[in-house]
Design a protein around this motif. Structure first.
Motif, PDB file in Angstrom:
ATOM      1  N   ASP A 519       4.640  -1.162  -2.260  1.00 14.61           N
ATOM      2  CA  ASP A 519       4.747  -2.387  -1.107  1.00 14.61           C
ATOM      3  C   ASP A 519       6.450  -2.153  -0.669  1.00 14.61           C
ATOM      4  OD1 ASP A 519       4.985  -4.225   1.324  1.00 14.61           O
ATOM      5  OD2 ASP A 519       3.924  -6.064  -0.602  1.00 14.61           O
ATOM      6  N   ALA A 545       2.971  -4.276   6.042  1.00 14.18           N
ATOM      7  CA  ALA A 545       3.086  -4.275   4.823  1.00 14.18           C
ATOM      8  C   ALA A 545       2.572  -2.587   4.787  1.00 14.18           C
ATOM      9  CB  ALA A 545       2.644  -5.126   3.606  1.00 14.18           C
ATOM     10  N   ARG A 599      -4.431   1.422   0.405  1.00 12.51           N
ATOM     11  CA  ARG A 599      -4.345   0.127   1.297  1.00 12.51           C
ATOM     12  C   ARG A 599      -4.637  -1.579   1.154  1.00 12.51           C
ATOM     13  NH1 ARG A 599      -5.915   0.995   6.008  1.00 12.51           N
ATOM     14  NH2 ARG A 599      -6.475  -0.904   6.841  1.00 12.51           N
ATOM     15  N   LYS A 600      -5.880  -1.609   0.020  1.00 12.53           N
ATOM     16  CA  LYS A 600      -6.053  -2.413   0.030  1.00 12.53           C
ATOM     17  C   LYS A 600      -6.119  -2.660  -1.755  1.00 12.53           C
ATOM     18  CE  LYS A 600     -10.576  -5.356  -0.494  1.00 12.53           C
ATOM     19  NZ  LYS A 600     -12.057  -5.439  -0.467  1.00 12.53           N
ATOM     20  N   GLU A 603      -1.906  -3.619  -1.152  1.00 11.66           N
ATOM     21  CA  GLU A 603      -1.671  -5.172  -0.838  1.00 11.66           C
ATOM     22  C   GLU A 603      -1.977  -6.258  -2.300  1.00 11.66           C
ATOM     23  OE1 GLU A 603      -4.827  -5.319   2.978  1.00 11.66           O
ATOM     24  OE2 GLU A 603      -2.667  -4.306   4.019  1.00 11.66           O
ATOM     25  N   ASN A 605      -0.977  -6.481  -4.370  1.00 15.50           N
ATOM     26  CA  ASN A 605       0.459  -6.647  -4.840  1.00 15.50           C
ATOM     27  C   ASN A 605       0.319  -6.824  -6.718  1.00 15.50           C
ATOM     28  OD1 ASN A 605       2.786  -6.428  -3.328  1.00 15.50           O
ATOM     29  ND2 ASN A 605       2.221  -7.804  -2.234  1.00 15.50           N
TER      30      ASN A 605
END
Length: 642
Positions: A519, A545, A599-600, A603, A605
């Motif tokens: 990220d 992001a 990507r998921k 995200e 984090n």
């Protein structure tokens, strides 16, 4: 910053804390505002402590303990970012660590033992005591940086082209059968720099690079290959110096033998990568990292941080009811020769933590046998799961892995954590004659035949550990902010540093930034005056992001379209188009589904530093906070809220 036991995300600004909580008899610890002295270590979860003021003995949970609240010496380099350190200071710290190394890890040192070591190193015993105390307080070699010399504020590291000349000269001049002296090697570096029109580094910088060479590299490169082989080659079935827990930890990557599915359509998206760390002495898994991203410096950072940190929150994240009482700093990390392990940042981070980084000799498979057998065991267990690719064409014959794929990454990771903690750790291991967990317990607490090493010190701050291993950058701050890989970042924390210069050289000041490539919407800036990290976002808040990999795809798209320079508006358009294409295609193509799932995952984090999401306030709490600070009459501006 205290350990993240409340599961909240780190603050936007925080000071690095490299202290560790010592879990040993006689150590002073703190719970709440009360100070205790540890009198007995019961197990991996609890100790008996005596309250210092009252003398009352009470049971204490290790997870509740922290270091004593004291003000760290501001002159100590332990308060700085690792990338800020000067080369000569590293060399001095290494020499001091080498002097105390035989005594590190021991609970008590006899006066005779310390005096013998001090005499062998030609050091005053009181000086050796002081170094030991400072190192044990922080568990970091940076605590041994000389205070007066200190951290050279604003000192830039030598340019990459000069670094390259040093490496080339050491490789093809110093490490040869001619065996030139260090002095001649320094002269050769200076000659080559002059020949290329490069400013030569300081002679002490060059000498420190030579000093950092391991004895094995020196012997092999300078014509003593057989001597090096006899000295460092492990006996069959045994790894050298792996005589106690965390003495040697091996790390390696492998693609998992399974096709996973995405979270939305539950259609195949491909195989994930596993980065695994294993303690050679006990065969216990100390940490891992699972991702759809290819192996990189980030994979290594995540795995090492996971290895060094407690796993309680990780088990909670994956809802696995088991024990995984493994944490602590390894004495040696042993790896292959991949570029992700050879990065300057990773080597420097290991040095700062007093970790000896060893590389597997080329064409010597016995050095990697332990971790490879562990990975082989893991892959064989995977072969029983739906969607397995097996490990050979013969095994795969007649089985359609994609057709049978059924597990998402989250489901597979829960299975993996269960396999490690509930089965592998508690299953008889033929090479050690007991289970890895039992071998770990004996190695820590001891028994009638083995003296245990004691419970490893527990890192105080999770985020500091992770940041210390994540990629670092040096940049100047301009009026518009700071630029990394063509993307601009800005926050008020940068304002005092705009166009700042080095007081000694008059040149623009290079400052340290770190980022998590999963990220890149924010980076961490280290303020060398405040000794704090600040989170710095994209200067253009319209940008979403994104990971570094998604960003690189967008840049490639814009280049194909003929754009010579990339601005934030063009980048936003490219990212939007790419994501739109992925959304349109993800039900149809595996590649699109894999990209969407990557990507998921980014995200979320989730990291070893913050394994659990932040607590969400209840509706009642949110309402109270929303109206906090209002005075009589202010409520009228909201109109009728009934």
């Amino acid at each position: 910053m205290d350990e993240c036991d409340d599961f909240e995300l780190p603050n936007e600004a925080f000071a690095p804390n490299r202290k560790s909580v010592n879990i040993e008899v006689g150590a002073f610890v703190q719970r709440g505002e009360t100070i205790y002295r540890v009198t007995q270590v019961l197990d991996f979860e609890s100790v008996i402590g005596v309250e210092v003021e009252t003398g009352r003995s009470v049971p204490l949970l290790i997870g509740d303990l922290r270091c004593l609240q004291d003000d760290a010496d501001p002159k100590l380099a332990v308060n700085q970012d690792l990338a800020e350190i000067a080369d000569d200071d590293w060399r001095i710290a290494q020499q001091r660590f080498a002097a105390i190394s035989p005594l590190v890890g021991k609970t008590l040192w006899g006066r005779d033992e310390v005096e013998r070591q001090a005499k062998a190193c030609n050091i005053d015993p009181s000086t050796l005591y002081r170094w030991l105390k400072r190192y044990n307080a922080y568990g970091s070699v940076t605590a041994l940086i000389p205070k007066k010399r200190g951290w050279l504020e604003g000192k830039s590291r030598i340019p990459p082209h000069a670094e390259q000349v040093i490496e080339e000269t050491i490789r093809d001049y110093y490490l040869t059968v001619q065996r030139p002296t260090a002095k001649k090697t320094i002269q050769e570096v200076q000659r080559r720099c002059a020949e290329r029109g490069i400013q030569a580094p300081n002679h002490m910088t060059i000498r420190s690079r030579i000093t950092k060479l391991s004895e094995k590299e020196r012997l092999r490169g300078r014509g003593f290959k057989e001597k090096a082989k006899n000295k460092f080659l492990p006996a069959a079935g045994r790894f050298p110096n792996a005589d106690y827990p965390l003495a040697v930890v091996q790390i390696d990557h492998t693609p998992a033998d399974i096709i996973l599915v995405d979270d939305v359509f539950r259609k195949p998206i491909g195989r994930p990568w596993i980065t695994l760390a294993m303690d050679i002495n006990t065969r216990i898994v100390t940490g891992y990292y699972l991702s759809f991203d290819p192996p990189s410096e980030t994979s290594v950072a995540m795995c090492v941080a996971h290895s060094m940190l407690p796993k309680d929150d990780w088990l909670l994240l994956h809802t696995v009811d088991a024990q995984w009482p493994v944490w602590g700093k390894p004495r040696t990390i042993h790896v292959d020769n991949g570029a992700d392990f050879r990065s300057n940042n990773f080597q420097q981070s290991c040095l700062a933590y007093g970790i000896n980084l060893e590389f597997r000799p080329v064409k010597q498979p016995q050095y990697g046998g332990h971790i490879e057998r562990m990975l082989g065991t893991l892959l064989r267990e995977i072969h029983g799961l739906p969607g397995t690719t097996f490990s050979s064409i013969k095994e795969r014959d007649g089985y359609d892995a994609e057709k049978h794929a059924a597990m998402t990454k989250s489901e597979f990771e829960t299975w993996l954590v269960t396999l490690i903690s509930k089965f592998y750790h508690q299953r008889l291991h033929s090479a050690i004659g007991m289970t890895p967990l039992k071998k770990w317990e004996i190695g820590i607490f001891g028994n009638a035949e083995v003296q245990g090493i004691g419970v490893p010190p527990k890192p105080t701050d999770r985020l500091t550990v992770l940041l210390d291993f994540l990629p670092a950058f040096r940049r100047t701050v301009q009026t518009f902010g700071v630029t990394i890989d063509g993307v601009t970042y800005y926050a008020e924390a940068l304002r005092p540093w705009i166009n700042s210069t080095d007081s000694e050289t008059g040149k623009k000041l290079d400052l340290v930034f770190r980022r998590d490539p999963r990220d890149i919407s924010t980076i961490w800036f280290f303020d060398p005056t405040l000794k704090q990290y600040f989170k710095i976002p994209f200067s253009d808040q319209a940008l979403p992001a994104m990971s570094i990999w998604e960003y690189e795809q967008a840049r490639e798209k814009l280049k194909r379209e003929g754009l010579k320079s990339i601005n934030e508006f063009a980048l936003l358009r490219a990212i939007t188009e790419l994501r739109s294409q992925v959304e349109d295609a993800k039900e149809k193509t595996k590649r699109a589904r894999r990209q969407a799932q990557r990507r998921k995952e980014h995200e979320k984090n989730i990291s070893p530093a913050v394994p659990l999401p932040p607590k969400q306030p209840s509706p009642t709490q949110s309402s109270v906070q929303a109206f906090a600070g209002l005075v009589d009459g202010d409520i009228d501006t909201f109109g009728d809220i009934a």
